[in-house]
Write an enzyme that holds these catalytic residues in place. Structure first.
Site, PDB file in Angstrom:
ATOM      1  N   SER A 130      45.450  64.961  28.624  1.00  0.00           N
ATOM      2  CA  SER A 130      44.929  65.867  27.598  1.00  0.00           C
ATOM      3  C   SER A 130      43.484  66.176  27.955  1.00  0.00           C
ATOM      4  CB  SER A 130      44.981  65.146  26.243  1.00  0.00           C
ATOM      5  OG  SER A 130      44.157  65.798  25.302  1.00  0.00           O
ATOM      6  N   TYR A 143      42.753  58.459  19.905  1.00  0.00           N
ATOM      7  CA  TYR A 143      43.625  59.209  20.826  1.00  0.00           C
ATOM      8  C   TYR A 143      42.911  59.408  22.165  1.00  0.00           C
ATOM      9  CZ  TYR A 143      46.243  63.300  22.623  1.00  0.00           C
ATOM     10  OH  TYR A 143      46.970  64.198  23.406  1.00  0.00           O
ATOM     11  N   LYS A 147      43.862  58.331  26.125  1.00  0.00           N
ATOM     12  CA  LYS A 147      44.013  59.281  27.232  1.00  0.00           C
ATOM     13  C   LYS A 147      43.027  58.965  28.371  1.00  0.00           C
ATOM     14  CE  LYS A 147      47.478  61.768  25.719  1.00  0.00           C
ATOM     15  NZ  LYS A 147      48.788  61.720  26.430  1.00  0.00           N
ATOM     16  N   THR A 178      52.907  72.918  19.765  1.00  0.00           N
ATOM     17  CA  THR A 178      54.030  71.987  19.573  1.00  0.00           C
ATOM     18  C   THR A 178      53.899  71.351  18.187  1.00  0.00           C
ATOM     19  OG1 THR A 178      52.853  70.022  20.330  1.00  0.00           O
ATOM     20  CG2 THR A 178      53.926  71.353  22.036  1.00  0.00           C
TER      21      THR A 178
HETATM   22  N1  LIG Z   1      50.346  69.549  21.886  1.00  0.00           N
HETATM   23  C1  LIG Z   1      49.115  69.537  22.397  1.00  0.00           C
HETATM   24  O1  LIG Z   1      48.214  70.291  21.983  1.00  0.00           O
HETATM   25  C2  LIG Z   1      48.784  68.607  23.536  1.00  0.00           C
HETATM   26  C3  LIG Z   1      47.606  68.839  24.251  1.00  0.00           C
HETATM   27  C4  LIG Z   1      47.267  67.986  25.297  1.00  0.00           C
HETATM   28  C5  LIG Z   1      48.103  66.945  25.627  1.00  0.00           C
HETATM   29  N2  LIG Z   1      49.253  66.718  24.918  1.00  0.00           N
HETATM   30  C6  LIG Z   1      50.097  65.596  25.334  1.00  0.00           C
HETATM   31  O2  LIG Z   1      51.344  66.115  25.750  1.00  0.00           O
HETATM   32  C7  LIG Z   1      52.378  65.151  25.535  1.00  0.00           C
HETATM   33  C8  LIG Z   1      53.509  65.809  24.762  1.00  0.00           C
HETATM   34  O3  LIG Z   1      53.006  66.232  23.514  1.00  0.00           O
HETATM   35  P1  LIG Z   1      53.755  67.279  22.576  1.00  0.00           P
HETATM   36  O4  LIG Z   1      52.726  68.177  22.031  1.00  0.00           O
HETATM   37  O5  LIG Z   1      54.950  67.809  23.273  1.00  0.00           O
HETATM   38  O6  LIG Z   1      54.190  66.283  21.387  1.00  0.00           O
HETATM   39  P2  LIG Z   1      55.393  66.289  20.365  1.00  0.00           P
HETATM   40  O7  LIG Z   1      55.945  67.646  20.178  1.00  0.00           O
HETATM   41  O8  LIG Z   1      54.917  65.514  19.178  1.00  0.00           O
HETATM   42  O9  LIG Z   1      56.476  65.406  21.152  1.00  0.00           O
HETATM   43  C9  LIG Z   1      56.220  64.043  21.393  1.00  0.00           C
HETATM   44  C10 LIG Z   1      57.372  63.450  22.146  1.00  0.00           C
HETATM   45  O10 LIG Z   1      57.096  62.046  22.335  1.00  0.00           O
HETATM   46  C11 LIG Z   1      58.250  61.299  22.021  1.00  0.00           C
HETATM   47  N3  LIG Z   1      57.891  59.962  21.549  1.00  0.00           N
HETATM   48  C12 LIG Z   1      56.898  59.633  20.702  1.00  0.00           C
HETATM   49  N4  LIG Z   1      56.902  58.307  20.462  1.00  0.00           N
HETATM   50  C13 LIG Z   1      57.937  57.791  21.190  1.00  0.00           C
HETATM   51  C14 LIG Z   1      58.470  56.493  21.351  1.00  0.00           C
HETATM   52  N5  LIG Z   1      57.976  55.410  20.720  1.00  0.00           N
HETATM   53  N6  LIG Z   1      59.543  56.325  22.171  1.00  0.00           N
HETATM   54  C15 LIG Z   1      60.084  57.394  22.818  1.00  0.00           C
HETATM   55  N7  LIG Z   1      59.614  58.648  22.700  1.00  0.00           N
HETATM   56  C16 LIG Z   1      58.562  58.845  21.888  1.00  0.00           C
HETATM   57  C17 LIG Z   1      58.939  62.135  20.934  1.00  0.00           C
HETATM   58  O11 LIG Z   1      60.305  61.879  20.938  1.00  0.00           O
HETATM   59  P3  LIG Z   1      61.161  61.276  19.708  1.00  0.00           P
HETATM   60  O12 LIG Z   1      60.512  61.680  18.434  1.00  0.00           O
HETATM   61  O13 LIG Z   1      62.535  61.833  19.934  1.00  0.00           O
HETATM   62  O14 LIG Z   1      61.104  59.820  19.967  1.00  0.00           O
HETATM   63  C18 LIG Z   1      58.687  63.563  21.395  1.00  0.00           C
HETATM   64  O15 LIG Z   1      59.686  63.991  22.300  1.00  0.00           O
HETATM   65  C19 LIG Z   1      51.708  63.983  24.806  1.00  0.00           C
HETATM   66  O16 LIG Z   1      51.418  62.975  25.728  1.00  0.00           O
HETATM   67  C20 LIG Z   1      50.424  64.589  24.251  1.00  0.00           C
HETATM   68  O17 LIG Z   1      49.428  63.620  24.086  1.00  0.00           O
HETATM   69  C21 LIG Z   1      49.627  67.544  23.888  1.00  0.00           C
END
Ligand SMILES: NC(=O)c1ccc[n+]([C@@H]2O[C@H](COP(=O)([O-])OP(=O)(O)OC[C@H]3O[C@@H](n4cnc5c(N)ncnc54)[C@H](OP(=O)(O)O)[C@@H]3O)[C@@H](O)[C@H]2O)c1
Length: 230
Positions: A130, A143, A147, A178
């Site tokens: 991130s 958070y 990271k 997301t």
């Molecule tokens: N969205 C942003 O703005 C953004 C920006 C920078 C970086 N990121 C990073 O990108 C990555 C994906 O984020 P996203 O935005 O796609 O998030 P999201 O839509 O909230 O999805 C999170 C995913 O993580 C899984 N997860 C969470 N806890 C878990 C656990 N204990 N065991 C197994 N799976 C688990 C969830 O699956 P289940 O609920 O099915 O378990 C879900 O598929 C993350 O690492 C986040 O920090 C996001």
């Protein structure tokens, strides 16, 4: 097809992980990680050669038994993550622990369990980090600390595994449209404006580019920001 390389994508039930699975699907067999079995089954039905890999990443026994089925793994994408935000004065130990447990400890443990399979394939580990892993803002401490930690993990892993032919890429996206971002903006009390954020498919395209780099190239870090006034 059995001769295609095998990729495991965690967090594939939605968001960046689901988009990454879709981006890799034309060229890879896929294991779809996550806990939401219905979402994983739905995505698996859409893709040519994918099956659910339903595991709670914070359950060490379940993780070990699920990882044991992989003898050879070409790509491991860590997209699963949580974002518990808060100012330091408002963040109890539980908040730090939860971010670190999912975003760091589970990533390190799953990678460790799969290292023999990754070495066997001269594979590739991609970590969805991130912008908060490069510079921490006020209100994001627990958070951002997780990271920063997973960036250090990636750097150490790369140094250790490059001699075994394993590539390690950290991807640093900015705000992406997301469910995680919806929750972040709701917590900030702001207005959700998806057109200002990256699309998950754009982050997935960066993962695809890293994974399909020519064999002489190692994309170690990729930073992606939303582009204003596009
Ligand atoms: N969205 C942003 O703005 C953004 C920006 C920078 C970086 N990121 C990073 O990108 C990555 C994906 O984020 P996203 O935005 O796609 O998030 P999201 O839509 O909230 O999805 C999170 C995913 O993580 C899984 N997860 C969470 N806890 C878990 C656990 N204990 N065991 C197994 N799976 C688990 C969830 O699956 P289940 O609920 O099915 O378990 C879900 O598929 C993350 O690492 C986040 O920090 C996001």
């Amino acid at each position: 097809m059995a001769d295609q390389p095998l990729a495991l994508v965690t967090g594939a039930s939605r968001g960046i992980g689901a988009a990454t699975a879709r981006a890799l699907a034309p060229t890879h067999r896929l294991l779809l990680g996550g806990r939401d079995e219905q979402a994983l089954a739905g995505l698996a039905r859409e893709l040519p050669d994918a099956r659910p890999w339903p595991v709670d990443l914070t359950d060490p026994a379940a993780l070990a038994s699920a990882a044991a089925e992989c003898a050879e793994l070409h790509v491991l994408v860590h997209s699963a993550g949580v974002a518990r935000l808060g100012r330091v004065e408002d963040s109890p130990a539980e908040s730090w622990r939860h971010n670190l447990e999912v975003n760091v400890v589970a990533v390190a443990e799953l990678t460790r369990l799969l290292l023999p399979a990754l070495r066997a394939a001269h594979g590739h580990v991609v970590l969805i980090n991130s912008g908060q892993g490069l510079a921490a803002r006020e209100g994001w401490g627990p958070y951002a600390a997780s990271k920063f930690a997973v960036r250090a993990f990636a750097d150490a892993l790369r140094a250790e595994e490059e001699p075994h032919g394993v590539r390690v890429t950290s991807v640093y996206p900015g705000r992406t449209d997301t469910e995680m971002q919806q929750a972040v903006v709701a917590g900030e009390g702001g207005e959700y404006t998806p057109e200002k954020y990256l699309r998950p498919e754009s982050v997935a395209a960066a993962v695809h580019a890293a994974v399909s780099a020519s064999p002489d190239a190692h994309l170690t870090e990729v930073t992606i920001r939303p582009r204003p006034n596009r």
